[in-house]
Scaffold this motif. Sequence first.
Motif, PDB file in Angstrom:
ATOM      1  N   SER A  92       0.811  -1.210   0.000  1.00  0.00           N
ATOM      2  CA  SER A  92       0.000   0.000   0.000  1.00  0.00           C
ATOM      3  C   SER A  92       0.847   1.265   0.000  1.00  0.00           C
ATOM      4  O   SER A  92       0.398   2.323  -0.461  1.00  0.00           O
ATOM      5  CB  SER A  92      -0.929   0.010   1.224  1.00  0.00           C
ATOM      6  OG  SER A  92      -1.787  -1.118   1.207  1.00  0.00           O
ATOM      7  N   TYR A  93       2.060   1.160   0.516  1.00  0.00           N
ATOM      8  CA  TYR A  93       2.969   2.311   0.518  1.00  0.00           C
ATOM      9  C   TYR A  93       3.334   2.718  -0.906  1.00  0.00           C
ATOM     10  O   TYR A  93       3.426   3.910  -1.230  1.00  0.00           O
ATOM     11  CB  TYR A  93       4.231   1.964   1.316  1.00  0.00           C
ATOM     12  CG  TYR A  93       5.295   3.034   1.297  1.00  0.00           C
ATOM     13  CD1 TYR A  93       5.199   4.140   2.148  1.00  0.00           C
ATOM     14  CD2 TYR A  93       6.389   2.954   0.450  1.00  0.00           C
ATOM     15  CE1 TYR A  93       6.171   5.134   2.135  1.00  0.00           C
ATOM     16  CE2 TYR A  93       7.362   3.933   0.430  1.00  0.00           C
ATOM     17  CZ  TYR A  93       7.253   5.024   1.274  1.00  0.00           C
ATOM     18  OH  TYR A  93       8.218   6.006   1.262  1.00  0.00           O
ATOM     19  N   PRO A 135      -1.684   2.218  -4.712  1.00  0.00           N
ATOM     20  CA  PRO A 135      -2.977   2.430  -4.050  1.00  0.00           C
ATOM     21  C   PRO A 135      -3.927   1.240  -4.107  1.00  0.00           C
ATOM     22  O   PRO A 135      -4.978   1.266  -3.481  1.00  0.00           O
ATOM     23  CB  PRO A 135      -3.564   3.625  -4.818  1.00  0.00           C
ATOM     24  CG  PRO A 135      -2.899   3.581  -6.153  1.00  0.00           C
ATOM     25  CD  PRO A 135      -1.525   3.048  -5.913  1.00  0.00           C
ATOM     26  N   GLY A 136      -3.571   0.183  -4.832  1.00  0.00           N
ATOM     27  CA  GLY A 136      -4.445  -0.980  -4.906  1.00  0.00           C
ATOM     28  C   GLY A 136      -3.884  -2.028  -5.842  1.00  0.00           C
ATOM     29  O   GLY A 136      -2.900  -1.792  -6.558  1.00  0.00           O
TER      30      GLY A 136
END
Length: 220
Positions: A53-54, A57-58
């Motif tokens: 996630s860093y 975004p998905g």
Amino acid sequence: MSPRSASVNEELRRRSRERLLQAAVELVDERGFEATTLGDIADRAGSARGLVSYYFPGKRRLVQSAVHRLMHRTLEEALEREPRTEDGRERLARAIDAILGLAREHPVLMRQHMAGLLHEEGFVQCPEQQRLSELLGDTIARSGAEDVTAGYPMLRALLMGAVYAALVPGVPMPIPVLRAELFERYGLDGELGRPPGGEPCRGDLSRFFATEKQPDDRDA
């Protein structure tokens, strides 16, 4: 143990991202998009789940970036293979064969990529996509196109359309037919490039992802 330098931390982050991209390509290619979770990708990459996630975004965005990496490195490899050439028509033929080759050798991955582009998030620019654009833009410019600004998006659209046509479940068009159509569109001789043939060869994709250990690893 002395604290890591900023350069070492940056290198570790870079290789973590590389491992995530490689893991995403491998797992979606093996299992499909829906059967691959972010946890699976993190596990294959040897990374913490939160690290995914860093950087991304998905899952959809991660896979799109990973496939764009595969595409631009495959294209770059084809353009620069021996014997190297500056001939624009040969380079365009190599580009067409490289992208069609991905549809042939990685149908699950490329089918998902095409489907992902039609998702509500659509086409998302990222460093991997920008590098692919640079290579295709340079290729169409070297081929002698009068209007590169218009020629690049047309080449991109034709290649995407050919990949889509080759991968439609139930009614795929043969890749040699699609190749011949593209070659005719650009006035290319059939012996240029590298025509696909024989059994698909998926090969080892690790060469496209820079995850090798660096000298600074001793400080990590």
